[in-house]
Design a protein around this motif. Structure first.
Motif, short mmCIF file in Angstrom:
data_model
loop_
_atom_site.label_atom_id
_atom_site.label_comp_id
_atom_site.label_asym_id
_atom_site.label_seq_id
_atom_site.Cartn_x
_atom_site.Cartn_y
_atom_site.Cartn_z
N CYS A 59 0.63 -1.40 -0.27
CA CYS A 59 -0.37 0.22 0.31
C CYS A 59 0.87 1.05 -0.10
CB CYS A 59 -0.79 -0.37 1.62
SG CYS A 59 -2.67 0.86 1.11
N PRO A 60 0.38 2.35 -0.93
CA PRO A 60 1.40 3.42 -0.95
C PRO A 60 1.47 3.92 0.19
CG PRO A 60 -0.59 3.23 -2.71
CD PRO A 60 -0.36 2.06 -1.97
N ASP A 61 2.75 4.09 1.12
CA ASP A 61 3.19 5.29 2.62
C ASP A 61 2.59 6.74 1.94
OD1 ASP A 61 4.00 3.47 2.87
OD2 ASP A 61 6.31 3.52 2.29
N PRO A 118 1.48 7.39 -10.29
CA PRO A 118 2.14 6.54 -9.34
C PRO A 118 1.67 5.31 -8.22
CG PRO A 118 3.29 8.44 -9.46
CD PRO A 118 2.59 8.71 -10.06
N GLU A 119 1.07 6.84 -7.24
CA GLU A 119 0.78 6.49 -6.08
C GLU A 119 -0.57 5.69 -6.41
OE1 GLU A 119 0.44 10.61 -5.92
OE2 GLU A 119 1.41 9.35 -7.21
N LEU A 120 -1.79 6.38 -7.48
CA LEU A 120 -2.66 5.02 -7.59
C LEU A 120 -3.15 3.97 -8.54
CD1 LEU A 120 -5.22 7.85 -8.80
CD2 LEU A 120 -5.14 7.45 -6.25
N ASP A 121 -1.97 3.87 -9.34
CA ASP A 121 -1.04 2.36 -9.78
C ASP A 121 -1.22 1.81 -8.83
OD1 ASP A 121 -2.00 3.45 -12.41
OD2 ASP A 121 0.03 4.01 -12.76
N GLU A 122 0.12 2.36 -7.63
CA GLU A 122 0.34 1.24 -6.49
C GLU A 122 -0.52 0.12 -5.26
OE1 GLU A 122 4.29 0.80 -3.44
OE2 GLU A 122 3.47 3.53 -4.35
#
Length: 287
Positions: free
Chosen positions: A37-39, A224-228
């Motif tokens: 999960c993104p930080d 990128p954070e939504l892709d992660e």
């Protein structure tokens, strides 16, 4: 934005956007062992995002679902009493578009509910898929007939009228909805209470709705954070889907009762949900 001023057709999604959304839906339950999960805080929802997400989903459904072809596929499976790999894949892809649209109604419409006809049809697709996967020929015919009734021309017309009656959620309405979804997840993992198959499926639907929302959102806001986050959510969705498939098979074979047998949440699932509810995905829309 008022519902009277909202347009489902404009702005029109590009072919590339529709293709990306379709690809996102196709991998929304792929398990990635090292998914994380993104930080840090994820981007807050903008006021127009619920409406934009529904519009994109509706356009994919309108342009990529050929209902006459789908009816013929159902009839072929009923006549055969079984399914070929290609037919199973075609059915899965069409069902995925319906499920994504149903989740869009729950996520983005101010009523946050599944339209009854859409819910009926999507559930029948699930029942039909379960029985043809397990070779239950008589049940294939029964479930197929119910599904064809739900997809018959007059019912299909009524269903589409309801889908066009979209009422975009306001920022506060959407915020309250996200808070309720988070609260239900938190309650399930914090109490460590054993669940039935039916209750487990209810939790999975919350995750699936979030998967659908994020998968649509990241087409409109490529970050990128939504892709992660999508990879993490897909892994959780896949883990829960695999467990649910086992529960359905055990019910169909008489090993356990789907609505009565209780079991603890698998630790991998509970741990991922705990991570998710503290990750900030539910940040409220900007004022």
């Amino acid at each position: 934005m008022s519902s009277s001023s909202f347009s489902l057709t404009e702005p029109r999604a590009t072919d590339e956007q529709l293709a990306v959304l379709y690809d996102n839906i196709s991998v929304n339950d792929v398990i990635t062992p090292d998914a994380r999960c993104p930080d840090g805080a994820l981007p807050a929802f903008l006021p127009e995002e619920p409406g934009a997400c529904y519009r994109l989903t509706w356009q994919l459904y309108r342009q990529k679902v050929d209902i006459r072809v789908f009816r013929r596929l159902i009839l072929r499976i009923m006549v055969q009493g079984k399914v070929t790999p290609d037919q199973a894949l075609d059915f899965k892809h069409t069902r995925a578009r319906f499920k994504h649209l149903r989740f869009a109604c729950a996520n983005c419409d101010e009523r946050h509910s599944y339209p009854w006809l859409l819910h009926f049809v999507t559930r029948q697709m699930g029942f039909f898929q379960d029985v043809f996967r397990h070779g239950r020929k008589l049940m294939v015919i029964r479930c197929g007939l119910l599904l064809l009734v739900g997809l018959s021309p007059p019912v299909w017309w009524l269903l589409n009228r309801r889908l066009e009656d979209f009422r975009p959620a306001s920022p506060q309405n959407f915020s309250d909805y996200l808070a309720r979804e988070r609260g239900r997840l938190a309650e399930a993992v914090e109490n460590d209470t054993p669940v039935t198959g039916h209750q487990f499926h209810g939790l999975r639907k919350i995750i699936s709705r979030l998967v659908a929302l994020n998968d649509t959102r990241r087409v409109l806001r490529p970050l990128p954070e939504l892709d992660e986050l999508a990879v993490f959510l897909a892994s959780l969705n896949g883990l829960m889907g695999s467990k649910h498939d086992d529960l359905v098979e055990e019910h169909l074979t008489g090993v356990s009762d789907y609505r009565k047998y209780r079991f603890p949440l698998p630790e991998a699932v509970a741990s991922a949900i705990r991570t998710l509810i503290h990750a900030g995905w539910q940040r409220l829309p900007d004022a």
